[in-house]
Design an enzyme around this catalytic site. Structure first.
Site, short mmCIF file in Angstrom:
data_model
loop_
_atom_site.label_atom_id
_atom_site.label_comp_id
_atom_site.label_asym_id
_atom_site.label_seq_id
_atom_site.Cartn_x
_atom_site.Cartn_y
_atom_site.Cartn_z
N GLU A 466 -2.15 8.23 1.74
CA GLU A 466 -1.10 9.21 1.95
C GLU A 466 -0.40 8.96 3.29
OE1 GLU A 466 -2.24 12.96 0.51
OE2 GLU A 466 -0.28 13.85 0.81
N GLU A 728 -8.90 19.03 6.91
CA GLU A 728 -7.78 19.51 6.10
C GLU A 728 -8.08 20.89 5.52
OE1 GLU A 728 -7.09 16.90 2.81
OE2 GLU A 728 -5.09 17.74 2.43
C1 BGC Z 1 -0.92 16.78 2.45
C2 BGC Z 1 -0.60 17.97 3.24
C3 BGC Z 1 0.68 18.56 2.78
C4 BGC Z 1 0.40 19.00 1.36
C5 BGC Z 1 1.52 19.69 0.70
C6 BGC Z 1 -1.13 17.21 1.04
O1 BGC Z 1 -1.41 16.14 0.20
O2 BGC Z 1 -2.00 16.07 2.95
O3 BGC Z 1 -1.07 18.11 4.46
O4 BGC Z 1 1.26 19.51 3.56
O5 BGC Z 1 -0.02 17.92 0.57
O6 BGC Z 1 1.16 20.10 -0.53
#
Ligand code: BGC
Length: 875
Positions: A466, A728
């Site tokens: 990502e 996260e």
């Molecule tokens: C990310 C996030 C982001 C989110 C939004 C994730 O996959 O890692 O931090 O804000 O998606 O849905």
């Protein structure tokens, strides 16, 4: 004995003090467009900033003079002699001399006059190099053909000056005559390549020589996905002759030792394919192919005016274990972004595999489940010439704490690898510490979370497949990034990246550059545009950015207006992301719409666009009314489902009408304290605003309890479970789902440490810390806190400690700033550096630098100018 030493020491101190004649000291920390001695300025009126020092308190700059010269000595002011300019400005002073030319080196200095009319001596001479102002300055072509490109050329004389302007996509490494030029890695920064491509300027005078020279460039795929080079080398020889070397089809190309490179998957490097000497003149490249012309990426070429990605630190592993025969696992002791440097000796063709992970299983083996598809594996194939070989990857990076080595010839030792900490080299500019250990531990998580995620764009994470510029993450951690690092140039660049992806309908995208997520962006994500712009104004006083981006943020506000015919935004994808208790998406979206309009209105006011400001003011009021109407429940006295975020956001943004605020606030506090036993249930959005809101509403004590909470869910829970960076999720998960262990978006608490505990707040009446509100919260069992922030004016410090009812607050304020210091004295008298400045409920004037004082609640508010002040009471 001690007494004699003391006398001796004081004599030395007096001596040193006497050497410094009183008065204005020469300006220091000279910067152009936020950067020290920058290379490649492509702005025709770049802005100058400097920091002032004086031996007296409360001094001001009355006037300044700038000299800009093409000569290193600045003996002649052939470009600009500003003369004496009556102005207190020491930041963002625009260049106003003769037109600057492309690809030049300029020198500058500045002096100032203090309030008494005494002039300082001139600063040390600083320099800046210009980039290429116009597309026609580029004479070369984009070329391609292989990973390695080289070119030889001859110079008739020694170069007097030589500047290289280079863009190599996805990433480049430039070498001249056997040496790597500069210390950038993973360069240039990531952009929307068909809109903009960044180039970098280097002064390469000392890399070149009379006679034969060689330029060698290695290209990586990076985010661009393929390889191409554009280079313009402008050389001025001694004697005045000029020539240029550019990228064209006279260059030779060859695949080289980098067999594969991918940001997510890693790099494979076969050292057997190295061609030693290829970066020096005289190398036999007859069997290399000719370069071919590539299709240009399409975007405009812009100078990379931000700190490049560099190796900023080296980490020594903590522990080496052998969970299975031949499998060596290192614990680096810290989760971070970068790679490892490998030392190895063995036979030719031996393949060493380096895998990276954030986690290990109980048996000590790497757990890579949460990396999803990212392979995060570097492979090094040995040259095997009997010497020790050292390898670092070139065009990839990983987010990790654990490293696994397999295929290693012999037995690796702890010092076989070292960690290389890689990120945009923004300068650390803040410090925070406090008497409560958990706060310092969280601060450490915040600090490492930020630095792991600055990779030319602010990323969400650094490890899985990502690593995107997710916009909500970006705005949520930008204030604490700004308080911990000098982010001015970085965010200036990011704002331009945002503008580059804006649609003609004003829409934005969830990620910038846009790779993941949707267009239009979720309103809370897209609002990164107005929010980061506003932070740049608040913290750095950047008005030019407001001018540049006003139409952009206005288009975004108007886009949302069209999606909210009755004042309520009709879409949301993520709402308050990763919460314990959900909050309706339309509530969140509508509030960010309101906020976007509010910032647009404020910017319009600052820029003097009064009619537009009025129009947005009315729009704001109508959204406010629609919001209240739609979401307020008069029975419960709360908004929507009454979640913490549903109630705190309208309070924080002053959207909730006055008459419901009291009840709403108690509902919020009850929810935190009683329903949730002093825990948060918010996602990333609520988590940012809850602590500042409670502090503003005189519940700093409760904010402190949340901040120091250690049971689930809390920041302290992450610390207690061994986190070295922020997670996260509030939950401690280790499976294949979405659960990165290095996600800075919950790090917004870091800003609260500075703002509330150290008490350092930008005051909107003087953007860029020209005015500061210093209001430290002496809460609960906190005995001391200390913070320093490097502002555009210099270092701002607030340190306090207390013991029962005695306390001491020490503040340091740079010249050019004015500060309101809140001293919580109750009815007591207050001393400043031993002199009574407040007694019997009245200001006792007389101390230099203190302008006024008044009572505000329990505190006495002193307005002070530059200098160091020590306030005490009860001593
Ligand atoms: C990310 C996030 C982001 C989110 C939004 C994730 O996959 O890692 O931090 O804000 O998606 O849905």
């Amino acid at each position: 004995m001690f007494y004699r030493m003391f006398v001796l020491l004081s004599a030395v101190v007096v001596c040193v003090a006497e050497q410094q004649s009183p008065g204005p000291l020469p300006p220091a920390n000279l910067r152009v467009e936020y950067l020290t001695n920058p290379s490649g300025i492509d702005i025709r009126q770049p802005r100058f900033s400097w920091v002032l020092h004086h031996t007296e308190r409360g001094q001001k700059q009355q006037a300044f003079q700038i000299i800009v010269s093409s000569e290193r000595s600045t003996a002649t002011a052939d470009l600009w002699d500003s003369g004496r300019i009556e102005s207190a400005a020491s930041t963002h002073v625009p260049y106003a001399g003769k037109p600057l030319e492309s690809s030049r080196i300029y020198y500058w200095k500045v002096r100032y006059w203090d309030s008494n009319g005494v002039a300082s001596s001139y600063s040390r001479i600083a320099r800046f190099t210009t980039g290429l102002f116009s597309p026609s300055d580029w004479k070369g072509k984009w070329i391609t053909g292989a990973n390695q490109l080289r070119k030889e050329f001859t110079l008739d004389a020694k170069p007097a000056r030589a500047l290289a302007h280079i863009s190599g996509l996805g990433y480049y490494e430039l070498r001249i005559n056997g040496r790597k030029v500069g210390d950038h890695v993973l360069d240039p920064g990531w952009t929307t390549y068909d809109k903009r491509v960044l180039y970098v300027t280097y002064d390469v005078t000392h890399y070149l020589q009379a006679g034969a020279n060689a330029i060698a460039v290695t290209l990586g795929r990076g985010w661009f996905g393929s390889r191409m080079l554009l280079l313009q080398l402008n050389i001025e020889l001694e004697g005045g002759n000029r020539l240029e070397v550019v990228s064209d089809t006279t260059w030779k190309v060859q695949p080289g030792p980098i067999v594969s490179d991918s940001i997510y998957d890693g790099e494979t490097y076969d050292a057997r394919l190295e061609t030693s000497g290829w970066d020096r003149p005289g190398f036999q490249d007859q069997d290399w192919k000719w370069a071919s012309v590539a299709n240009a990426p399409g975007g405009v070429l812009s100078a990379q005016l931000m700190p490049p990605i560099r190796v900023n630190d080296t980490i020594v592993p903590l522990k080496l274990t052998v969970p299975r025969p031949g499998v060596y696992v290192y614990d680096m002791g810290q989760n971070f972004a970068g790679w490892v440097r490998l030392r190895v000796k063995g036979s030719r063709g031996t393949k060493v595999r380096i895998r990276h992970a954030e986690l290990v299983y109980d048996d000590g083996m790497l757990n890579t489940e949460n990396l999803r598809a990212a392979k995060a594996t570097d492979v090094y194939i040995l040259r095997g010439d009997g010497e020790e070989e050292i390898y670092e990857p070139h065009f990839t990076y990983h987010g990790f704490r654990y490293v696994e080595l397999t295929g290693y010839p012999g037995t690796p030792r702890l010092d076989t690898i070292t960690g290389r900490v890689v990120h945009s080299s923004v300068r650390p500019s803040g410090n925070f510490a406090a008497s409560k250990p958990i706060l310092n531990q969280i601060q450490r998580l915040v600090f490492w979370g930020i630095r792991s995620n600055l990779h030319s764009v602010p990323t969400d994470c650094d490890q899985r497949d990502e690593r995107m510029g997710w916009m909500a993450d970006a705005h949520l951690y930008s204030e604490n990034a700004i308080l911990n690092f000098d982010m001015a140039a970085f965010y200036t660049n990011f704002l331009r990246n945002i503008a580059d992806i804006q649609g003609s309908d004003g829409s934005l995208t969830d990620t910038v550059p846009h790779k993941y997520g949707r267009r239009p962006a979720d309103p809370a994500w897209g609002s990164a545009y107005p929010l980061i712009l506003w932070y740049m104004y608040e913290y750095y006083g950047d008005r030019r950015l407001l001018e540049q981006h006003y139409t952009g943020i206005k288009a975004w506000a108007d886009f949302l207006r069209r999606r909210a015919p009755d004042g309520i935004v009709d879409y949301s994808y993520y709402g308050d992301w990763v919460p314990i208790e959900k909050t309706p998406g339309s509530l969140v979206s509508t509030l960010y719409y309101y906020w976007s309009v509010d910032i647009t209105r404020r910017v319009a006011e600052i820029l003097g666009k009064n009619a537009e400001a009025d129009q947005y003011k009315r729009l704001e009021e109508s959204i406010q009314a629609a919001f209240h109407q739609k979401f307020y429940n008069p029975q419960t006295g709360t908004y929507a489902n009454g979640s913490q975020t549903a109630n705190l956001l309208p309070l924080y943004l002053d959207v909730a009408p006055k008459e419901v605020r009291g009840r709403l606030m108690s509902a919020l506090v009850d929810n935190i304290v009683y329903t949730n036993n002093t825990h948060l249930t918010t996602g990333i959005l609520g988590a940012k605003y809850i602590l500042p809101l409670l502090t503003r509403e005189r519940r700093a004590d409760l904010a402190y309890e949340l901040a120091t909470q250690t049971t689930y869910p809390s920041w302290g829970y992450m610390v207690g479970n061994g986190a070295t960076t922020l997670w996260e999720l509030w939950q401690n998960k280790t499976g294949p789902s979405m659960n990165s262990h290095n996600h800075p978006m919950f790090g917004s608490i870091g800003a609260w440490f500075y703002n509330a505990l150290a008490g350092i707040n930008p005051d909107p009446r003087g953007p860029g810390f020209a005015r500061i509100r210093m209001q430290p919260q002496m809460v609960r069992d906190l005995n001391w806190a200390s913070g320093t922030v490097q502002t555009m004016y210099g270092a701002v410090t607030c340190s306090w400690n207390r013991d029962r009812d005695r306390f001491r607050i020490e503040v340091a304020i740079p010249l050019g700033a004015e500060v309101e210091v809140y001293v919580p004295a109750g009815e007591r008298s207050i001393q400043e550096s031993g002199k009574t400045v407040w007694a019997d409920g009245k200001f006792q004037p007389g101390a230099s630098g203190i302008m006024s004082a008044h009572k505000a609640g329990e505190a006495v508010v002193f307005t002070v100018g530059s200098g160091r002040y020590v306030f005490t009471a009860g001593e």
